[in-house]
Scaffold this active site. Structure first.
Site, short mmCIF file in Angstrom:
data_model
loop_
_atom_site.label_atom_id
_atom_site.label_comp_id
_atom_site.label_asym_id
_atom_site.label_seq_id
_atom_site.Cartn_x
_atom_site.Cartn_y
_atom_site.Cartn_z
N HIS A 54 -14.93 35.79 -7.57
CA HIS A 54 -14.84 34.73 -6.91
C HIS A 54 -14.70 33.40 -7.60
O HIS A 54 -15.55 32.62 -7.27
CB HIS A 54 -16.08 34.74 -5.76
CG HIS A 54 -17.43 35.02 -6.31
ND1 HIS A 54 -18.05 34.43 -7.56
CD2 HIS A 54 -18.43 35.91 -6.03
CE1 HIS A 54 -19.25 34.98 -7.71
NE2 HIS A 54 -19.23 36.14 -6.73
N HIS A 81 -13.75 43.01 -3.94
CA HIS A 81 -15.07 42.42 -3.89
C HIS A 81 -15.49 42.48 -2.38
O HIS A 81 -14.97 41.47 -1.72
CB HIS A 81 -15.12 40.73 -4.61
CG HIS A 81 -16.52 40.68 -4.93
ND1 HIS A 81 -16.81 39.98 -5.81
CD2 HIS A 81 -17.73 40.31 -4.01
CE1 HIS A 81 -18.14 39.38 -5.77
NE2 HIS A 81 -18.73 39.94 -4.52
N ASP A 135 -15.11 38.97 -1.17
CA ASP A 135 -16.49 38.47 -1.20
C ASP A 135 -16.82 38.25 0.13
O ASP A 135 -17.94 37.49 0.45
CB ASP A 135 -16.87 37.30 -2.03
CG ASP A 135 -18.31 37.04 -2.31
OD1 ASP A 135 -19.05 37.98 -2.12
OD2 ASP A 135 -18.81 35.92 -2.75
N LYS A 178 -21.93 45.45 -11.88
CA LYS A 178 -21.96 44.02 -11.42
C LYS A 178 -23.00 43.12 -12.20
O LYS A 178 -24.08 44.05 -12.05
CB LYS A 178 -22.19 43.92 -9.95
CG LYS A 178 -22.14 42.52 -9.49
CD LYS A 178 -20.87 41.92 -9.27
CE LYS A 178 -20.86 40.34 -8.85
NZ LYS A 178 -21.19 40.42 -7.27
N HIS A 221 -19.14 43.03 0.26
CA HIS A 221 -20.37 43.52 0.75
C HIS A 221 -20.29 44.10 1.99
O HIS A 221 -20.06 43.40 3.06
CB HIS A 221 -21.33 42.15 0.90
CG HIS A 221 -21.27 41.39 -0.51
ND1 HIS A 221 -22.11 41.60 -1.34
CD2 HIS A 221 -20.56 40.48 -0.92
CE1 HIS A 221 -21.87 40.73 -2.54
NE2 HIS A 221 -21.13 40.05 -2.34
N HIS A 277 -20.81 37.88 -11.85
CA HIS A 277 -21.13 36.69 -10.80
C HIS A 277 -21.28 35.74 -12.01
O HIS A 277 -22.47 35.25 -12.45
CB HIS A 277 -22.30 36.80 -10.02
CG HIS A 277 -22.39 35.66 -9.12
ND1 HIS A 277 -22.62 35.94 -7.73
CD2 HIS A 277 -23.08 34.36 -9.28
CE1 HIS A 277 -22.57 34.50 -7.38
NE2 HIS A 277 -23.04 33.74 -8.37
#
Lengths: 345, 345
Positions: A176, A17, A249, A104, A19, A141
């Site tokens: 997360h 995970h 994350d 996602k 970004h 999420h």
């Protein structure tokens, strides 16, 4: 694996995970991830989001171009798409054919660039069926919208047993995980339900975000919770249960955006992720469990081969930079005890 | 009191909890308080804190000098001192003789400039006895240290019945009540126990501090809690119970400090305090209760005469400035429906 007081060598980890952003920010943050991980599941909440096969190909090409032009080591970006209320089974199949291994689900409005998220996770049944059919993973999420901040994840959890019952073949990941409640629910569900755990949720509690001071660089979604919640996450990361594996994350935002009247959610943990994990696992006497958490359980869940190469951590302290590419890293300015050195060919 | 759709005239209010700061910042923020309030209880957590009779006289002189040099209307600063672990009954009597009507207890380490706060509130019995004897009010920052952020106030509340039982003559105020639990406890205790309520706790919940975004200008201690907690505070402010009255806790910090990696706690609500309250009380059909909450119950509890003058609110919209004296006010840039006009001679 070999461990002594001076160094630790394990299979090269994956980050399930991350970004990576786009453009200049991508170029600035990518080396930190590539320096520690062989693969990473790249989140699709770019602007605009990655939603289609074309988007997947375009974004992967941008990431690969950044790797090659900067002479970075071998690194495989694992691609994902963002689900919307109008995603079709055909789009799922096309994205899978383009190389997306996951999709996602963002509930609408809960975090960065989620304005086009899904209103009700239970409305996408044909999409989930298509994902189960081709073998894509559903990344959730897991926060309810309009809930109390502290309870947002807990109020989402009821979705998991419903999805697990209706789609027993669909693999799904609660991303997360931030609460003891989430850990408990994931433990009790069948093996197709897993959770990622970040580094910062193993370190922070709410008091580090809005305790004596308000610290926007510690602000993330889901927000860090209580000491009991953190203890449950530490236990899950270290007790050898293959349902729990690393997803950092890591979510860079420019300092100017974070130190403002309205800061976006995200902790830029990539520079320190593995150094901190070694420190944490050592502190809890769980060095033997580190490889499973960062290098094995995630690959197994995603049905990917475990990485053949190794990474060595040396007990050599280093100073986390105050800023990297305009972004303030987690633990900026602090001295960490362990350094990471990937070996590659 | 006269009320119609266009204007509202009530007795001039008092603010029983305000941070006026010192020097340039004092000069910048004072006009906002003086423009709406006849009196205000000035918090002693300056740097260094106001602790002695000499400090009281010096700080009051500084405030009065600012009022006179700036040609501000009649305004009476009500003085307080900060308690420490070594405050003596003699110091209490001297501070009272110098004009301090209250003493503030900060648990050590919970908020701005509280490093010299009190370790254990139950250790100051001789001080409380002296305060009860002279008629000083004990103002409590009611948060436990080292607790979960959300539970910090609730975990402090057990102190109130103990103090109320041991010191039945001592008047005490739980400052800036932020939870339904606090409202309940204060309601059930004898009449010598009251609570102040801020404007921002009637407006904000935790989601406005660390919801989709992190908003440091909404960050205060105690932190804004759940919608249920806010509802309990609104009810307490409006139901005519004399135990609950206004203390804005307006707490200015420079924008540069608030929009940083480590922001101090405090909402600068002085510029908008009464305009917002009129709006809120109107929204809940409680305009008739406003005067009690802002102008009567506090004065009565402090055994001060109610103010003789009036203030008129007109339904005339105005734009809250983006910044005032380097500080971002609560509701900066927003249009408020009601304007306040103090009448003075």
């Amino acid at each position: 694996m070999s461990a002594d007081v001076r160094s630790l060598t394990i299979r090269t980890p994956d980050d399930f995970h991350v970004h990576l952003r786009q453009g200049d920010l991508l170029r600035a943050v990518l080396p930190w991830t590539v320096g520690q991980f062989r693969r990473a599941l790249v989140m699709p909440n770019t602007n605009p989001p990655v939603r289609t096969a074309d988007d997947v190909e375009r974004y992967r090409a941008e990431i690969r171009a950044a790797i090659h032009s900067d002479g970075l080591p071998v690194f495989e970006p694992l691609m994902s798409i963002a689900l919307t209320d109008v995603t079709t089974p055909e789009e799922i199949r096309a994205a899978y054919d383009a190389g997306a291994i996951a999709a996602k689900l963002y509930p609408r409005g809960v975090t960065t660039n989620s304005d086009h998220g899904v209103r009700d996770p239970m409305t996408l049944r044909p999409v989930y069926a298509a994902m189960a059919d081709v073998g894509m993973v559903l990344c959730l999420h897991g926060e309810a919208v309009d809930a109390n901040v502290i309870m947002a994840e807990t109020q989402f959890l009821h979705v998991l047993p419903r999805l697990a019952a209706d789609f027993p073949v669909l693999r799904m990941v609660l991303e997360h995980a931030s609460t003891a409640a989430a850990v408990d629910v994931v433990r009790t569900l069948p093996r197709n339900v897993a959770a990622t755990i970040t580094v910062h949720h193993l370190v922070l509690t709410l008091a580090d975000v809005v305790g004596a001071r308000c610290q926007p660089h510690h602000f993330c979604k889901p927000i860090a919770k209580t000491p009991d919640d953190r203890a449950a996450l530490l236990h899950a990361a270290m007790d050898g249960n293959p349902k729990f594996f690393l997803g950092t994350d890591s979510a860079p935002h420019l300092r100017i955006a974070k130190e403002s009247a309205s800061a976006p959610a995200g902790v830029f943990s990539a520079p320190v992720a593995l150094s901190l994990l070694v420190e944490i696992f050592e502190e809890y006497g769980a060095m033997e469990q580190l490889e499973d958490f960062v290098s094995s359980f995630g690959a197994d869940f995603y049905d990917l081969p475990r990485n053949p190469e190794v990474i060595t951590f040396r007990r050599a302290s280093w100073l986390v930079p105050e800023e990297a590419g305009g972004v303030v890293p987690f633990r900026a300015g602090m001295e960490l005890a362990w350094s990471a050195h990937r070996h590659w060919h």
